[in-house]
Design an enzyme around this catalytic site. Sequence first.
Site, PDB file in Angstrom:
ATOM      1  N   GLU A  95      24.024  53.534 -76.050  1.00 36.26           N
ATOM      2  CA  GLU A  95      23.366  53.802 -74.773  1.00 36.26           C
ATOM      3  C   GLU A  95      24.071  54.919 -74.019  1.00 36.26           C
ATOM      4  OE1 GLU A  95      21.394  49.481 -73.867  1.00 36.26           O
ATOM      5  OE2 GLU A  95      23.360  49.817 -73.017  1.00 36.26           O
ATOM      6  N   CYS A 108      26.879  59.278 -68.222  1.00 34.16           N
ATOM      7  CA  CYS A 108      27.901  58.428 -68.846  1.00 34.16           C
ATOM      8  C   CYS A 108      27.587  58.347 -70.338  1.00 34.16           C
ATOM      9  CB  CYS A 108      27.852  57.059 -68.171  1.00 34.16           C
ATOM     10  SG  CYS A 108      29.065  55.918 -68.827  1.00 34.16           S
ATOM     11  N   CYS A 115      33.056  48.752 -79.942  1.00 35.76           N
ATOM     12  CA  CYS A 115      34.435  49.085 -79.595  1.00 35.76           C
ATOM     13  C   CYS A 115      35.353  48.044 -80.217  1.00 35.76           C
ATOM     14  CB  CYS A 115      34.609  49.090 -78.072  1.00 35.76           C
ATOM     15  SG  CYS A 115      36.245  49.665 -77.553  1.00 35.76           S
ATOM     16  N   CYS A 119      38.594  44.453 -74.828  1.00 37.80           N
ATOM     17  CA  CYS A 119      38.944  44.165 -73.439  1.00 37.80           C
ATOM     18  C   CYS A 119      38.056  42.990 -72.996  1.00 37.80           C
ATOM     19  CB  CYS A 119      38.709  45.384 -72.546  1.00 37.80           C
ATOM     20  SG  CYS A 119      39.730  46.790 -73.015  1.00 37.80           S
ATOM     21  N   CYS A 122      34.653  43.261 -70.831  1.00 36.99           N
ATOM     22  CA  CYS A 122      33.709  44.337 -71.179  1.00 36.99           C
ATOM     23  C   CYS A 122      32.698  43.843 -72.211  1.00 36.99           C
ATOM     24  CB  CYS A 122      34.484  45.532 -71.731  1.00 36.99           C
ATOM     25  SG  CYS A 122      33.418  46.884 -72.255  1.00 36.99           S
ATOM     26  N   HIS A 224      43.361  48.085 -64.598  1.00 40.68           N
ATOM     27  CA  HIS A 224      42.799  46.733 -64.401  1.00 40.68           C
ATOM     28  C   HIS A 224      43.796  45.620 -64.106  1.00 40.68           C
ATOM     29  CE1 HIS A 224      39.129  48.575 -65.596  1.00 40.68           C
ATOM     30  NE2 HIS A 224      39.484  48.726 -66.849  1.00 40.68           N
ATOM     31  N   CYS A 342      28.734  49.901 -65.265  1.00 40.91           N
ATOM     32  CA  CYS A 342      29.982  49.952 -66.052  1.00 40.91           C
ATOM     33  C   CYS A 342      30.189  48.649 -66.802  1.00 40.91           C
ATOM     34  CB  CYS A 342      31.202  50.074 -65.143  1.00 40.91           C
ATOM     35  SG  CYS A 342      31.242  51.512 -64.157  1.00 40.91           S
TER      36      CYS A 342
HETATM   37  N1  SAH Z   1      37.103  52.692 -73.516  1.00 35.88           N
HETATM   38  C1  SAH Z   1      37.156  53.494 -72.342  1.00 35.88           C
HETATM   39  C2  SAH Z   1      35.822  53.869 -71.732  1.00 35.88           C
HETATM   40  C3  SAH Z   1      34.757  52.806 -71.622  1.00 35.88           C
HETATM   41  S1  SAH Z   1      34.557  51.751 -70.256  1.00 35.88           S
HETATM   42  C4  SAH Z   1      38.038  52.847 -71.319  1.00 35.88           C
HETATM   43  O1  SAH Z   1      38.487  51.735 -71.530  1.00 35.88           O
HETATM   44  O2  SAH Z   1      38.329  53.473 -70.313  1.00 35.88           O
HETATM   45  C5  SAH Z   1      34.429  52.570 -68.740  1.00 35.88           C
HETATM   46  C6  SAH Z   1      35.064  51.743 -67.601  1.00 35.88           C
HETATM   47  O3  SAH Z   1      34.326  50.555 -67.260  1.00 35.88           O
HETATM   48  C7  SAH Z   1      36.444  51.272 -67.974  1.00 35.88           C
HETATM   49  O4  SAH Z   1      37.326  51.435 -66.901  1.00 35.88           O
HETATM   50  C8  SAH Z   1      36.197  49.818 -68.253  1.00 35.88           C
HETATM   51  O5  SAH Z   1      37.368  49.073 -68.218  1.00 35.88           O
HETATM   52  C9  SAH Z   1      35.217  49.448 -67.179  1.00 35.88           C
HETATM   53  N2  SAH Z   1      34.518  48.197 -67.434  1.00 35.88           N
HETATM   54  C10 SAH Z   1      34.372  47.567 -68.623  1.00 35.88           C
HETATM   55  N3  SAH Z   1      33.678  46.429 -68.475  1.00 35.88           N
HETATM   56  C11 SAH Z   1      33.370  46.327 -67.170  1.00 35.88           C
HETATM   57  C12 SAH Z   1      32.621  45.382 -66.399  1.00 35.88           C
HETATM   58  N4  SAH Z   1      32.042  44.350 -66.979  1.00 35.88           N
HETATM   59  N5  SAH Z   1      32.494  45.605 -65.082  1.00 35.88           N
HETATM   60  C13 SAH Z   1      33.033  46.693 -64.501  1.00 35.88           C
HETATM   61  N6  SAH Z   1      33.732  47.628 -65.165  1.00 35.88           N
HETATM   62  C14 SAH Z   1      33.909  47.449 -66.484  1.00 35.88           C
END
Ligand code: SAH
Length: 371
Positions: A95, A108, A115, A119, A122, A224, A342
């Site tokens: 996406e 974006c 991935c 995390c 996510c 985070h 995000c």
């Molecule tokens: N892998 C990269 C880029 C992808 S995520 C990274 O970790 O930076 C882009 C951003 O969204 C990251 O800061 C990620 O931690 C955040 N993110 C992931 N899941 C989320 C969620 N459920 N709510 C809000 N932000 C989130």
Amino acid sequence: MGASGKVNLFEHDRNGLRALFAQLGEKPYRADQVMKWIYHRHVTDFAQMTDIGKALRDKLEAAFEIVPPKALFEKQANDGTYKWLLGMDGGNAIESVFIPETSRGTLCVSSQVGCALACQFCSTGAQGFNRNLAAAEITGQVWIAARHLGNVPHHQRKLTNVVMMGMGEPLLNFDNVVTAMSVMRDDLGFGLANKRVTLSTAGLVPMIDRLSEASDVSLAVSLHAPNDELRSELMPINRKYPIKDLLAACQRYTQRKARTTITFEYTMLKGINDQPEHARQLIKLMRKVPSKVNLIPFNPFFGTRFERSEETVIRAFQKILLDADVLTMVRRTRGDDIDAACGQLKGQVVDRTRRQAEFRRKLEQGIPHVA
Ligand code: SAH
């Protein structure tokens, strides 16, 4: 190389294209002409490239193709945010999301199918990993959005920023991401200023150093949590590259050029990382690097155990940082009615890590704390 056996020109940046043209015995400016057709006029058919003679067009047609990813569907949110689901091979899809604002338009972009970093908060992380995207599939996401918007660099500028914040960890797909970011910043490509292309990473320390040598872009780091204990729980990658090493790499990244700051992303998770104590710990860390903090209200997804912090809690957290002179913004949630916010991007990932199966199994067994 596409299924046709031809080279897909979306795979290459300006230098790469010039080298390909040289192999055909053609001058560099011919590659530049073709780039303009592709990125400024959104033309993918050599026959329409009218400032190139017929004989050369036929020669190019025989050796090359210009094939963007296939849009499976597009969706617009109530706030104007636009999301594309792009089909990849083997039943996979990724996406990309366009976020229009008054003075800018941000795309974006995804870098991987799924991935591997897992995390906990996510949605992409819960899905597991399939493969890296090709450079053509990364550049192609920008091209599809630019064509949809009628974007023309320097004239009709609708797409002003690109953030590598979609699905995947961009630094684990280094070469392809660097090539695509080169096209984004090239005047013959999408013509974006260096600082308007942002790579976001979960914190792969050695790759941050490599990036500072290979490409001049803005860096965002997903932090985070303000201490190793919590960060390792939320982001397994922290066990390999703890906060101290990560901040040292960030510091090196800022030293390569005057006035560089790093954006630290901090997703606000209710009762987990949003307490005043966490803010105070974060202030200490931010003293070490020229930085700003981006607080992201957590965006929920199916099966997650986390909740979004209350608005008042987020504002109080921000105030503690601001009072200590740490520049802190709260990211506005966009496109969540179409799961485009995000951390909500999930596409369709044929998982090769079995993480998704495990996730579903735990959900079915009714274990509440899986994410
Ligand atoms: N892998 C990269 C880029 C992808 S995520 C990274 O970790 O930076 C882009 C951003 O969204 C990251 O800061 C990620 O931690 C955040 N993110 C992931 N899941 C989320 C969620 N459920 N709510 C809000 N932000 C989130």
